[in-house]
Design an enzyme around this catalytic site. Sequence first.
Site, PDB file in Angstrom:
ATOM      1  NE  ARG A 127      -0.588   1.486   3.696  1.00 30.70           N
ATOM      2  CZ  ARG A 127       0.593   2.065   3.957  1.00 30.70           C
ATOM      3  NH1 ARG A 127       1.657   1.342   4.227  1.00 30.70           N
ATOM      4  NH2 ARG A 127       0.707   3.375   3.947  1.00 30.70           N
ATOM      5  N   GLY A 128       0.301   2.362  -0.313  1.00 27.69           N
ATOM      6  CA  GLY A 128       1.087   3.568  -0.519  1.00 27.69           C
ATOM      7  C   GLY A 128       1.304   3.752  -2.008  1.00 27.69           C
ATOM      8  CB  ALA A 129       0.755   6.679  -4.227  1.00 28.15           C
ATOM      9  NE  ARG A 163      -6.024   0.699  -2.975  1.00 26.79           N
ATOM     10  CZ  ARG A 163      -5.503   1.223  -1.852  1.00 26.79           C
ATOM     11  NH1 ARG A 163      -4.293   0.872  -1.461  1.00 26.79           N
ATOM     12  NH2 ARG A 163      -6.196   2.097  -1.146  1.00 26.79           N
ATOM     13  CG  ASP A 195      -2.600   7.872  -1.757  1.00 30.10           C
ATOM     14  OD1 ASP A 195      -2.242   6.696  -1.946  1.00 30.10           O
ATOM     15  OD2 ASP A 195      -2.689   8.378  -0.631  1.00 30.10           O
ATOM     16  CG  ASN A 212      -2.568  11.634   2.266  1.00 26.80           C
ATOM     17  OD1 ASN A 212      -1.899  10.798   1.663  1.00 26.80           O
ATOM     18  ND2 ASN A 212      -2.434  11.831   3.564  1.00 26.80           N
ATOM     19  CE  LYS A 213      -6.920   5.470   5.610  1.00 27.88           C
ATOM     20  NZ  LYS A 213      -7.268   4.195   5.005  1.00 27.88           N
TER      21      LYS A 213
END
Length: 365
Positions: free
Chosen positions: A53-55, A90, A243, A253-254
């Site tokens: 996970r994480g762009a 995603r 992201d 972002n989150k």
Amino acid sequence: MKVEGKHYRSIWFDKISDEVKIIDQRSLPHRFEIISLESLEEFEVAIKDMAVRGAPLIGATAAYGIARQMQRDSSDESLSSTYNCLNNTRPTAINLKWALDRCKKELWGTSVKDRPKAAMNLAEIICNEDVEINRKIGEFGLEIIKSLSKNKPKGEPVRLLTHCNAGWLATVDWGTATSPMYQAHQQSIPIHVWVDETRPRNQGALTSWELKNQGISHNYITDNAGGHLMQRGLVDMVIVGTDRTTSKGDVCNKIGTYLKALAAKDNDVPFYVALPSPTIDWTVENGVDEIPIEERNEKEVSTIQGKDETGEISWVKVTPEGSLGSNPAFDVTPSRLVTGLITEMGVCEASESGLRKLFPLSERS
């Protein structure tokens, strides 16, 4: 970064075993596990289920997925179908499409015979570039921390607040928002990090796990504590990852990042975004209207993962039976709330003119 004294990347190709390996983030922070990805389905599931996970890391994983599939079938049809399969995993993080577009463009002009080797070389290049980008982000972010440290009483730490995990686990190494922290720590600049829990997946626990392994002072806090800390003058700087960032400086972002930016603005706390250039989407201007926001499974909201007294990792339901959750995974912070964007080319204001000064040759695609 190091785990128990040994250096790891979040993804790597093990030439001895001929395997692509990742740290399985579904088990962290309670269990450190390394797994191998081989089939296209395994790469697809790893991205969808957030084993990675994480762009930036998603993009790197997709590049390795292309490479492994080319070793099995390097035809044009295989390249196209693999691109489509991974691109559908995603929707929000633009690094995924950036990496896949780059792989398809470069490999399309390569002979079928040469594609397997070229694809693996390209995946390695993308990973190494990510490490260097994040190292440079850390250098520029370090200068901001240094300037804040100069105004503190001797020995008093610069107090940073971060949201989600924009650490080395979300990239290939160094991380984005954490890179300045690691470099400050290496230069013995005292810092203390307030780590948001970041519900619903509690990715702040990954940041805490990282910081603990590097020996950096930190506290894990609830998502709603940040505004209180800012009101009390206990936060010197907010730094988060992203992201997807628009050409005009809006930051996706989150979920929950927007609220931190509002609280920072209200309390005159600088709000910085660590931005690797592959995360800029030059085709998008208005983040609120144009960026697709991923809606994840409601079970991430209605249940929570943890370790029980016996050491077993399990999911526990926290909502009443029959109550369904809603789970938008990201939000958009308008550029007007962002103090500055920390990129591998320097720090700029969150605007199209600011970004163009650093990246004048980038094209809309």
